[in-house]
Each structure stands twice: as structure tokens, then as C-alpha cells.
Design an enzyme around this catalytic site. Structure first.
Site, PDB file in Angstrom:
ATOM      1  N   VAL A 161     -35.087  79.521 -70.475  1.00  0.00           N
ATOM      2  CA  VAL A 161     -35.683  80.800 -70.082  1.00  0.00           C
ATOM      3  C   VAL A 161     -36.361  81.455 -71.278  1.00  0.00           C
ATOM      4  O   VAL A 161     -37.387  82.128 -71.131  1.00  0.00           O
ATOM      5  CB  VAL A 161     -34.624  81.729 -69.466  1.00  0.00           C
ATOM      6  CG1 VAL A 161     -35.254  83.058 -69.045  1.00  0.00           C
ATOM      7  CG2 VAL A 161     -33.977  81.062 -68.257  1.00  0.00           C
ATOM      8  N   GLY A 162     -35.829  81.250 -72.478  1.00  0.00           N
ATOM      9  CA  GLY A 162     -36.459  81.798 -73.672  1.00  0.00           C
ATOM     10  C   GLY A 162     -37.891  81.310 -73.841  1.00  0.00           C
ATOM     11  O   GLY A 162     -38.778  82.067 -74.251  1.00  0.00           O
ATOM     12  N   GLU A 171     -32.548  85.593 -78.864  1.00  0.00           N
ATOM     13  CA  GLU A 171     -31.214  85.175 -79.315  1.00  0.00           C
ATOM     14  C   GLU A 171     -30.745  84.129 -78.322  1.00  0.00           C
ATOM     15  O   GLU A 171     -30.187  84.446 -77.269  1.00  0.00           O
ATOM     16  CB  GLU A 171     -30.240  86.356 -79.374  1.00  0.00           C
ATOM     17  CG  GLU A 171     -28.907  85.943 -79.975  1.00  0.00           C
ATOM     18  CD  GLU A 171     -27.865  87.044 -79.886  1.00  0.00           C
ATOM     19  OE1 GLU A 171     -26.764  86.834 -80.422  1.00  0.00           O
ATOM     20  OE2 GLU A 171     -28.138  88.091 -79.296  1.00  0.00           O
ATOM     21  N   GLY A 224     -30.159  84.598 -74.095  1.00  0.00           N
ATOM     22  CA  GLY A 224     -29.883  83.671 -73.007  1.00  0.00           C
ATOM     23  C   GLY A 224     -30.177  82.238 -73.390  1.00  0.00           C
ATOM     24  O   GLY A 224     -30.074  81.853 -74.558  1.00  0.00           O
TER      25      GLY A 224
END
Length: 378
Positions: A168-169, A186, A164
Site C-alpha cells: 500500500v505504501g 513508515e 502500513g
């Protein structure tokens, strides 16, 4: 889904994993075969869900989703016994993609899957179908939005795989750090295309056009922008226009091969990125259908808004640079992209440009449970 239920899902997976159910290779092969039956027997349902979510046609659903998963399953199953032995794992084009669920099953993991709430039809179908085919005590689907994701991140996992946005990672990695949980991220990024003046421009533009506008630009390795010398900018626009006409005809909006933006919030976000830009091709939009035409923007300057974040949509900015050295400086001055695309007839160009790290996943070892997320944005 209530937070207490999320905890029970994770605790239940850990309990059934610890029972040793997934240790025999035969069990893992049975689950792979069940997953294969799911994508073959329910292909029409999967195609319909992606049609509703993205206006994706059946050909592209097979191309982007089903064929790669099917090949991954076949490859993993045929090599599982060797891979389970204590030796390095060889990879080919299929296994390099590292489908996380296929890999998790092969390694004997229990897994929680959290599909994106944005693709509501696909998420609902996943929640419905997986328990009908896979061991529902070992492989669970948690649906929902921010609250459910936050509750999942409070749980203790042995590995988290997230695909994503970088925003948010960072939250995923921060939450994983509390338990020292290994993480595979990823993430997207502004993946550049450098088009050298000494290349077959028609071929380069055909490939860029396909990569950029497939799935309406909503793929993590989509070309984000073009770097080229001013002398070939108009030629690039011309060749992209020819290819767009071939791919989507005169009216992409009515083409069965052209998708839509996932929802109105991201429609508005993508549309706002065109502020101050000069439109060379496209630019049309329809909010009621989340439609944005394949759009090429020329003479884009580095400080424009569109160059400050990943586009994840069908806008293709062209930034002009004075040759290879300036292109290298431009790329190195920014965050590392997920992918880098180079088009040149001169082999030395390929060795001169920086090589961006490409996130392809991780080799799972026996651990439980694994959280697999395909959530794009929260």
C-alpha cells in the site's frame, strides 16, 4: 463515505487552514490539551475498542498507545515555542517517535486522519471522539475502506504520513507523485534478529519473545525472524518456551495478556505461512476467535513462503547460518528491514552488521492539509 464528501472534507480543511486559525501557538496548545483530555477522559472507551479489535488488555493499551501519546503531548507543548522558531529541533526518546497528529497540531496544520478499516471498533471510536475534543473544522476523520482511501489519494495534500504495508505504501507514493506531495512512509518489513553464540541467550530470548508476541506480532517493528548458528538453535527454543510460559502461562488462548489476529482474512494468511515449516513450539489455532498461538518454527529455509513476506503475526522462524559473515550476507541479500536486532557480548559484532534505516517520521512545517493514515492493509 461518498467520494464527494471526501473531497469536501479536504477542501474544508484547506479553507479553514487558510483562514489562519491555527497560527497562534495558544490555539495549538489548546488543541493539545483537548487531545490529552480525550485520552484521559475516554481511556475506558479506547481500551474497550482495542479489546474488541485485538483482545488487547488495558495494561498493553496504556503501554503501547496512551502513555507515549501523553508524553509526546507534554514534551511538544513544553517546547512548542522554541520549536516554532527557525532553528533545528532537538529530539529525545519521546519526540523521536513523532506521533503524527501531535506533530501536525504543534506545527499548526490541518489534518485528515484515516484509521484502518480493519480495526473497526477503534476507527469508529476515533470518528466519534475527535470532534468532541478537537477543532472539528481543522481535524477530520475519514473512515471506510479501499474506495475512501482511493478518493483521499486523489486529493492534493501538502504532506502524507502513512504507516502500513509496503504494498500500500507504493500506491500512496504513486498517488502523491501526481501532485509532487512529500510523503513519509513508515512501512513494515522482515526485521531480523541476529543472536550471537557469545551472548546471554536467556536475556536475548526474553527480549525477542516480548517484542515478537506483543500485540500477537502485529507491530511494524516486531522481530520477524531469528538468525543464529545451528549449535544454539535448540537453546533458543528452550529459552523462548520458558519465557512464553512466564508471559502467557500454559494456555495463551485463555491469557488476558495475549491478543488476537485482526480478522479472519489475515488469520488465514498468517496460518498459510507455516506451510512446510517444522513447528518447535505452539502451532495451535482457532479461526472462530482469530487465535494463533505463539509459535516458533525451526530449521526454516530461505525459500520457504514464510521468508518471502512480512509475517505480521505470532510466528517466529529460526534460520540457521554459519556465523556472522553468513548472517550479514543473508540480510544484505534482501530488502531493507525497518529494524535490526543484534544480541552479542562482542561489541565488534554491532559494527559489522548492516544498519537498517529506521523510519521515525518527519518534522512538519507549516502546511495544510496533512493526511495521517494508520491503515495497515487494504
Amino acid at each position: 463515505m461518498p467520494s464527494s464528501l471526501v473531497r469536501r472534507v479536504v477542501d474544508g480543511l484547506r479553507e479553514v487552514f487558510q483562514s489562519g486559525r491555527s497560527r497562534p501557538l495558544q490555539y495549538r496548545k489548546q488543541q493539545h490539551r483537548a487531545l490529552h483530555r480525550l485520552i484521559t477522559e475516554r481511556q475506558a472507551d479506547i481500551e474497550q475498542a482495542l479489546k474488541q479489535d485485538l483482545n488487547r488488555n488495558t495494561y498493553n493499551t496504556s503501554l503501547f498507545e496512551l502513555i507515549s501519546i501523553e508524553n509526546d503531548i507534554k514534551l511538544v507543548e513544553s517546547n512548542m515555542a522554541d520549536w516554532a522558531a527557525p532553528r533545528p529541533v532537538k529530539k529525545n526518546l519521546n519526540s523521536a517517535l513523532d506521533d503524527p497528529l501531535v506533530g501536525a497540531i504543534a506545527a499548526g496544520n490541518a489534518a485528515v486522519l484515516k484509521p484502518s478499516e480493519l480495526s473497526e471498533h477503534s476507527a469508529r471510536l476515533m470518528k466519534e471522539l475527535l470532534p468532541l475534543y478537537l477543532d472539528k473544522e481543522m481535524y477530520q476523520v475519514v473512515t471506510g475502506g479501499v474506495l475512501e482511501t482511493q478518493e483521499l489519494l486523489r486529493q492534493r495534500f501538502d504532506h502524507i504520513f502513512y504507516t502500513g504495508s509496503s504494498t500500500v505504501g507504493k500506491l500512496v507514493m504513486e498517488a502523491a507523485a501526481r501532485h509532487l506531495t512529500p510523503v513519509t512512509l513508515e512501512l513494515g518489513g522482515k526485521s531480523p534478529c541476529y543472536v550471537d553464540k557469545n551472548c546471554d541467550i536467556a536475556v536475548a530470548c526474553r527480549r525477542i519473545t516480548w517484542g515478537k508476541f506483543a500485540n500477537c506480532g502485529q507491530t511494524c517493528i516486531a522481530p520477524d525472524y531469528i538468525l543464529c548458528e545451528p549449535s544454539i538453535q535448540d537453546r533458543i527454543v528452550e529459552e523462548i518456551q520458558k519465557t512464553l510460559l512466564e508471559f502467557y502461562q500454559k494456555d495463551p488462548k485463555s491469557s488476558p495478556d495475549y491478543c488476537r489476529i485482526i480478522n479472519t482474512r489475515h488469520f488465514d494468511r498468517v496460518l498459510a505461512l507455516m506451510n512446510k515449516c517444522t513447528i518447535a513450539l505452539g502451532g495451535e489455532s482457532d479461526r472462530s476467535q482469530c487465535y494463533i498461538a505463539p509459535t516458533v518454527l525451526k530449521d526454516v529455509l530461505p525459500h520457504f513462503k514464510i521468508m518471502q513476506e512480512e509475517i505480521f503475526g505470532p510466528l517466529l522462524p529460526i534460520v540457521t547460518v554459519n556465523g556472522l559473515s553468513e548472517a550479514i550476507h543473508f540480510i544484505n541479500a534482501r530488502e531493507k528491514p525497518l529494524a535490526l536486532y543484534v544480541f552479542s557480548s562482542d561489541k565488534t559484532v554491532f559494527f559489522s552488521l548492516p544498519v537498517a534505516p529506521l523510519a521515525l517520521g518527519v518534522l512538519f512545517e507549516l502546511a495544510s492539509p496533512v493526511w495521517l493514515s494508520t491503515s495497515g492493509y487494504l
